[in-house]
Design an enzyme around this catalytic site. Structure first.
Site, PDB file in Angstrom:
ATOM      1  N   ASN A 108      -2.190 -16.020   4.494  1.00  0.00           N
ATOM      2  CA  ASN A 108      -0.977 -16.773   4.786  1.00  0.00           C
ATOM      3  C   ASN A 108       0.214 -16.199   4.027  1.00  0.00           C
ATOM      4  O   ASN A 108       0.061 -15.667   2.929  1.00  0.00           O
ATOM      5  CB  ASN A 108      -1.179 -18.246   4.434  1.00  0.00           C
ATOM      6  CG  ASN A 108      -2.352 -18.852   5.180  1.00  0.00           C
ATOM      7  OD1 ASN A 108      -2.652 -18.455   6.306  1.00  0.00           O
ATOM      8  ND2 ASN A 108      -3.033 -19.809   4.566  1.00  0.00           N
ATOM      9  N   HIS A 125      -1.376 -10.423   3.708  1.00  0.00           N
ATOM     10  CA  HIS A 125      -0.362 -10.244   4.752  1.00  0.00           C
ATOM     11  C   HIS A 125       1.051 -10.366   4.203  1.00  0.00           C
ATOM     12  O   HIS A 125       2.010 -10.459   4.971  1.00  0.00           O
ATOM     13  CB  HIS A 125      -0.585 -11.251   5.885  1.00  0.00           C
ATOM     14  CG  HIS A 125      -1.834 -11.000   6.658  1.00  0.00           C
ATOM     15  ND1 HIS A 125      -2.384 -11.915   7.529  1.00  0.00           N
ATOM     16  CD2 HIS A 125      -2.672  -9.929   6.691  1.00  0.00           C
ATOM     17  CE1 HIS A 125      -3.498 -11.418   8.058  1.00  0.00           C
ATOM     18  NE2 HIS A 125      -3.693 -10.222   7.562  1.00  0.00           N
ATOM     19  N   CYS A 136      13.384   2.417  -2.106  1.00  0.00           N
ATOM     20  CA  CYS A 136      12.665   2.559  -3.383  1.00  0.00           C
ATOM     21  C   CYS A 136      11.423   1.673  -3.468  1.00  0.00           C
ATOM     22  O   CYS A 136      10.678   1.748  -4.443  1.00  0.00           O
ATOM     23  CB  CYS A 136      13.596   2.294  -4.558  1.00  0.00           C
ATOM     24  SG  CYS A 136      14.046   0.548  -4.795  1.00  0.00           S
ATOM     25  N   CYS A 173      19.138  -4.080  -1.875  1.00  0.00           N
ATOM     26  CA  CYS A 173      18.319  -3.888  -3.068  1.00  0.00           C
ATOM     27  C   CYS A 173      19.192  -3.896  -4.323  1.00  0.00           C
ATOM     28  O   CYS A 173      20.227  -3.226  -4.372  1.00  0.00           O
ATOM     29  CB  CYS A 173      17.552  -2.570  -2.962  1.00  0.00           C
ATOM     30  SG  CYS A 173      16.547  -2.177  -4.412  1.00  0.00           S
ATOM     31  N   GLY A 211     -10.449 -22.469   6.419  1.00  0.00           N
ATOM     32  CA  GLY A 211      -9.498 -22.465   7.514  1.00  0.00           C
ATOM     33  C   GLY A 211      -9.262 -21.120   8.155  1.00  0.00           C
ATOM     34  O   GLY A 211      -8.146 -20.828   8.589  1.00  0.00           O
ATOM     35  N   SER A 213     -11.040 -18.110  10.905  1.00  0.00           N
ATOM     36  CA  SER A 213     -12.065 -17.903  11.932  1.00  0.00           C
ATOM     37  C   SER A 213     -12.909 -16.669  11.685  1.00  0.00           C
ATOM     38  O   SER A 213     -13.942 -16.484  12.314  1.00  0.00           O
ATOM     39  CB  SER A 213     -11.404 -17.795  13.308  1.00  0.00           C
ATOM     40  OG  SER A 213     -10.507 -16.699  13.345  1.00  0.00           O
TER      41      SER A 213
END
Length: 273
Positions: A108, A125, A136, A173, A211, A213
């Site tokens: 998540n 992720h 950079c 940045c 939670g 699959s």
């Protein structure tokens, strides 16, 4: 095994653990109001992740129908803004405070594990509230609600919704002045922190798969890695057991319902009551 027995068995296993790890998926966030790809009637029915989930698809969709895409994005921002850690998130923090949980491996991007208090979170992720410099590669995190407010304000004042205008609204940045992008994994990009995730799986004595699959690889291999290294595997998912091959205890419940009950029993077992 009925649910009461499964919860009691899970509590006994966790009460004796000191290096437990969690592998969490979209089902945990769904209990905080964040829709999964599978939810019928949700925003993903109108915003196909297969079409906008990679960089080229996102750019093509912006060129083709920018107003629709931005409207759906604003709807998603509202969903993320309203989300709060649920009882399952808070139960995991309890396990960390008790010295049982050593790592949370999550698919998540919503930052809810951290907001609940967990300190050792491995984000495969990425994080939707962190930006990465395109030059950079430095990263900068933002408070969730403040960032959503700034993004909504910038989108509402853009002269148009062309890709150039939208990307110009991204932060620069602090170190090199180059443009930044959300530090999340788009479709086709390499999953983050794979080595850390598998190291946590190999070193844990209990793996909680919550939670998820078990479809997306390589992340789906994490419970099997833990099992092969000697860990007990507990799966909590109301819809399916995607890890039946390696599962020791399966609890067909929502994590926000099961985990608080498990933690309550862990406390009783550890106190001798």
């Amino acid at each position: 095994m009925n649910l009461d027995n499964a919860i009691h068995e899970a509590a006994k296993v966790l009460a004796g653990a000191s290096r437990a790890a969690v592998f969490s998926g979209a089902g945990v966030s769904a209990e905080s109001g964040i829709p999964t790809f599978r939810d019928p009637g949700g925003v993903w029915d109108r915003l196909n992740p297969a079409e906008v989930g990679d960089t080229q698809g996102l750019l093509a969709s912006l060129e083709k129908n920018p107003e629709k895409l931005v409207a759906m994005f604003m709807e998603l921002l509202a969903v993320f803004d309203a989300a709060i850690p649920n009882p399952g998130h808070r139960a995991l923090f309890d396990l960390e405070r008790m010295g049982i949980l050593q790592a949370v491996i999550t698919q998540n991007i919503d930052n809810l594990h951290q907001e609940a208090g967990n300190t050792q979170v491995i984000e495969m992720h990425g994080n939707g509230f962190r930006f990465r410099c395109l030059k950079c590669r430095s990263r900068r995190s933002h408070e969730r609600h403040a960032l959503i407010g700034r993004v909504k304000e910038r989108l509402s004042t853009l002269p148009d919704f062309s890709p150039a205008s939208i990307f110009a609204a991204m932060p620069d940045c602090d170190l090199c002045g180059s443009g930044m992008r959300p530090d999340v994994v788009m479709f086709g990009e390499t999953v983050m922190e794979v080595e850390n995730a598998f190291a946590a799986a190999r070193s844990c004595d209990v793996m909680l798969a919550l939670g998820t699959s078990g479809v997306v690889t390589p992340a789906a291999q994490i419970p099997a890695e833990a099992k092969a290294s000697g860990a007990k595997v507990i799966v909590i998912n109301p819809n399916e057991n995607g890890f039946a091959r390696v599962c020791d205890i399966y609890i067909s419940m929502k994590t926000g319902q099961a985990l608080p009950r498990i933690v309550e029993q862990v406390k009783k077992i550890r106190s001798g009551s």
